[in-house]
Write a protein that holds these residues in place. Structure first.
Motif, mmCIF file in Angstrom:
data_model
loop_
_atom_site.group_PDB
_atom_site.id
_atom_site.type_symbol
_atom_site.label_atom_id
_atom_site.label_comp_id
_atom_site.label_asym_id
_atom_site.label_seq_id
_atom_site.Cartn_x
_atom_site.Cartn_y
_atom_site.Cartn_z
ATOM 1 N N VAL A 20 0.839 -1.208 0.000
ATOM 2 C CA VAL A 20 0.000 0.000 0.000
ATOM 3 C C VAL A 20 0.871 1.254 0.000
ATOM 4 O O VAL A 20 0.635 2.201 -0.763
ATOM 5 N N LEU A 21 1.900 1.263 0.866
ATOM 6 C CA LEU A 21 2.803 2.420 0.925
ATOM 7 C C LEU A 21 3.467 2.675 -0.415
ATOM 8 O O LEU A 21 3.556 3.821 -0.877
ATOM 9 N N TYR A 22 3.932 1.606 -1.035
ATOM 10 C CA TYR A 22 4.637 1.769 -2.307
ATOM 11 C C TYR A 22 3.701 2.268 -3.406
ATOM 12 O O TYR A 22 4.074 3.124 -4.214
ATOM 13 N N THR A 23 2.488 1.747 -3.433
ATOM 14 C CA THR A 23 1.514 2.172 -4.442
ATOM 15 C C THR A 23 1.123 3.628 -4.239
ATOM 16 O O THR A 23 0.996 4.395 -5.202
ATOM 17 N N LEU A 24 0.927 4.030 -2.986
ATOM 18 C CA LEU A 24 0.632 5.436 -2.688
ATOM 19 C C LEU A 24 1.782 6.342 -3.126
ATOM 20 O O LEU A 24 1.566 7.402 -3.728
ATOM 21 N N GLY A 163 -3.841 3.883 -5.184
ATOM 22 C CA GLY A 163 -2.944 4.608 -6.074
ATOM 23 C C GLY A 163 -3.625 5.747 -6.810
ATOM 24 O O GLY A 163 -3.053 6.839 -6.947
ATOM 25 N N LEU A 164 -4.837 5.512 -7.282
ATOM 26 C CA LEU A 164 -5.570 6.555 -8.004
ATOM 27 C C LEU A 164 -5.932 7.713 -7.079
ATOM 28 O O LEU A 164 -5.937 8.879 -7.493
ATOM 29 N N PHE A 165 -6.239 7.379 -5.830
ATOM 30 C CA PHE A 165 -6.497 8.438 -4.847
ATOM 31 C C PHE A 165 -5.249 9.301 -4.664
ATOM 32 O O PHE A 165 -5.317 10.534 -4.647
ATOM 33 N N ALA A 166 -4.093 8.637 -4.530
ATOM 34 C CA ALA A 166 -2.836 9.378 -4.351
ATOM 35 C C ALA A 166 -2.551 10.242 -5.580
ATOM 36 O O ALA A 166 -2.127 11.394 -5.455
#
Length: 203
Positions: A20-24, A163-166
């Motif tokens: 999750v961290l990496y995708t964000l 990811g899309l949110f970020a």
């Protein structure tokens, strides 16, 4: 496939972790495309652990202290590297004006390594999947492969959402250097915390 399996899968996938961290970070630094590629890479990183659980390789990590400790500390070292790289101005959380500045292959390899170097994932799936396979199941291997596929699909969909949110708030981050600096420190601290947690993990 049961409701229990779907709920457990959703809880596990949504819970913040290295993937999750990496995708964000990918979404914030390089936009939507990079976040989707990162989600794909994190999902691919699950495959060896699931394969290991299905083939019984997780049992080796569970019984062999050397194998478990070796993989564990490789994972810790990589998480600390990610923390250090995140803190750098031109590192993991560098906000790129050119969203193609980093190749898809680089993003995928980094994402796969993050999940691959965590022995607890193998042991998790070793304990997780059999719970949802009935003792009288005619084709247990096929059923476990189906459950694995569903878990991977859920992982990809949820991670893409993160990811899309970020990526959507990326412009606000670009225009506010202080926010970006704070986020670098926060992400780096999170990677360190995950590394410490992994270092304390037992078989």
């Amino acid at each position: 496939m049961s409701i229990d399996f779907m709920l457990t899968t959703l809880i596990v996938v949504v819970s913040p972790g290295t993937g999750v961290l990496y995708t964000l970070a990918a979404g914030l630094s390089r936009g939507r495309r990079a976040s989707i590629v990162a989600a794909f890479g994190c999902t691919l990183g699950i495959v060896p652990h699931m394969a290991g659980a299905i083939m019984g390789l997780a049992a080796l990590l569970h019984t062999s202290a050397l194998a478990f400790q070796t993989l564990k500390y490789l994972g810790v070292a990589y998480l600390l590297y990610m923390a250090w790289n995140t803190l750098k101005e031109h590192g993991t959380l560098r906000v790129e004006n050119d969203t193609r500045a980093k190749s898809s292959l680089q993003v995928i390899v980094e994402a796969i390594l993050l999940n691959l170097l965590n022995p607890k994932l193998s042991i998790f799936f070793f304990a997780f999947l059999p719970q949802f396979v009935r003792a009288d199941e005619r084709h247990p291997l096929s059923h476990m492969l189906l459950l694995s596929g569903i878990f991977m699909l859920a992982t990809f969909v949820v991670f893409v959402g993160y990811g899309l949110f970020a990526a959507a708030v990326r412009r606000h981050v670009i225009s506010r250097p202080r926010i970006l600096a704070s986020m670098r420190r926060t992400f780096a601290a999170a990677f360190v915390a995950l590394g410490v947690k992994l270092s304390l993990a037992e078989r």
